[in-house]
Design a protein around this motif. Sequence first.
Motif, mmCIF file in Angstrom:
data_model
loop_
_atom_site.group_PDB
_atom_site.id
_atom_site.type_symbol
_atom_site.label_atom_id
_atom_site.label_comp_id
_atom_site.label_asym_id
_atom_site.label_seq_id
_atom_site.Cartn_x
_atom_site.Cartn_y
_atom_site.Cartn_z
ATOM 1 N N SER A 70 -71.819 17.772 -40.084
ATOM 2 C CA SER A 70 -71.976 16.920 -38.913
ATOM 3 C C SER A 70 -72.309 17.752 -37.667
ATOM 4 O O SER A 70 -73.195 17.396 -36.892
ATOM 5 N N LEU A 73 -75.931 19.034 -37.982
ATOM 6 C CA LEU A 73 -76.897 17.969 -37.701
ATOM 7 C C LEU A 73 -76.901 17.616 -36.211
ATOM 8 O O LEU A 73 -77.948 17.407 -35.606
ATOM 9 N N MET A 74 -75.710 17.570 -35.640
ATOM 10 C CA MET A 74 -75.595 17.218 -34.217
ATOM 11 C C MET A 74 -76.306 18.242 -33.339
ATOM 12 O O MET A 74 -77.097 17.879 -32.470
ATOM 13 N N GLU A 77 -79.992 17.892 -33.415
ATOM 14 C CA GLU A 77 -80.499 16.729 -32.686
ATOM 15 C C GLU A 77 -80.415 16.910 -31.169
ATOM 16 O O GLU A 77 -81.175 16.316 -30.422
ATOM 17 N N PHE A 93 -73.479 6.613 -32.489
ATOM 18 C CA PHE A 93 -72.997 7.194 -33.737
ATOM 19 C C PHE A 93 -71.546 6.761 -33.992
ATOM 20 O O PHE A 93 -71.196 6.305 -35.079
ATOM 21 N N LEU A 111 -80.691 6.692 -34.990
ATOM 22 C CA LEU A 111 -79.780 7.803 -35.252
ATOM 23 C C LEU A 111 -80.499 9.030 -35.822
ATOM 24 O O LEU A 111 -79.952 10.124 -35.816
ATOM 25 N N LYS A 113 -81.619 11.852 -38.117
ATOM 26 C CA LYS A 113 -80.987 12.549 -39.243
ATOM 27 C C LYS A 113 -79.488 12.282 -39.349
ATOM 28 O O LYS A 113 -78.892 12.439 -40.399
ATOM 29 N N LEU A 114 -78.886 11.876 -38.199
ATOM 30 C CA LEU A 114 -77.440 11.636 -38.220
ATOM 31 C C LEU A 114 -77.065 10.496 -39.157
ATOM 32 O O LEU A 114 -75.920 10.382 -39.575
ATOM 33 N N LEU A 117 -74.828 10.562 -42.318
ATOM 34 C CA LEU A 117 -73.359 10.587 -42.279
ATOM 35 C C LEU A 117 -72.730 9.197 -42.299
ATOM 36 O O LEU A 117 -71.514 9.062 -42.355
ATOM 37 N N THR A 131 -66.806 12.973 -36.584
ATOM 38 C CA THR A 131 -66.912 12.780 -35.125
ATOM 39 C C THR A 131 -66.268 13.912 -34.330
ATOM 40 O O THR A 131 -66.445 13.972 -33.118
ATOM 41 N N TRP A 134 -68.542 15.721 -32.020
ATOM 42 C CA TRP A 134 -68.997 14.890 -30.897
ATOM 43 C C TRP A 134 -67.931 14.797 -29.818
ATOM 44 O O TRP A 134 -68.243 14.834 -28.624
#
Length: 151
Positions: A70, A73-74, A77, A93, A111, A113-114, A117, A131, A134
């Motif tokens: 996660s 990926l985050m 992005e 998200f 979203l 590529k996110l 998840l 999360t 995030w």
Amino acid sequence: MFDLKDLYQEVIVDHNRSPRNFGKMDNADRVAEGFNPICGDRLNLYLKLDNNRIADVSFDGSGCAISTASASLMTDELKGKSIVEAETMFNDFHRMLTDDKPHDMKQIEQLGKLAVLLGVKHYPTRVKCATLCWHTLHSAIEGKKTPVSTE
Ligand code: ZN
């Protein structure tokens, strides 16, 4: 038949095995620390800001496959996004991982590529793994000094 679920799993496995943007940033403008006691995930998030834009972002720490994938990926992005865009992405998200309603294709496309998840929403304890990065980002943006905990 093309199995979307397998593809999602593959992306998560790949990002866990070779996380993008992994490593300490020495000249970071903001640093925040996050902890998910339920699973034991720990991460540090590093941000380099250019006015209100995220010029660079990286993370390190240790956690389960979901939390690492996660964060990977985050960070992928977020580069080049404005802080407002990043916060909007977090809200979208988070909402999609916590509400019971089925998602429409438009939301999923937003979203990017996110979306890989989204499967974790069926496992409430895993939502915290997904999360954590995030919440940590949010704390870094706000400039909070105390570590973030998902509990
Ligand atoms: Zn975890």
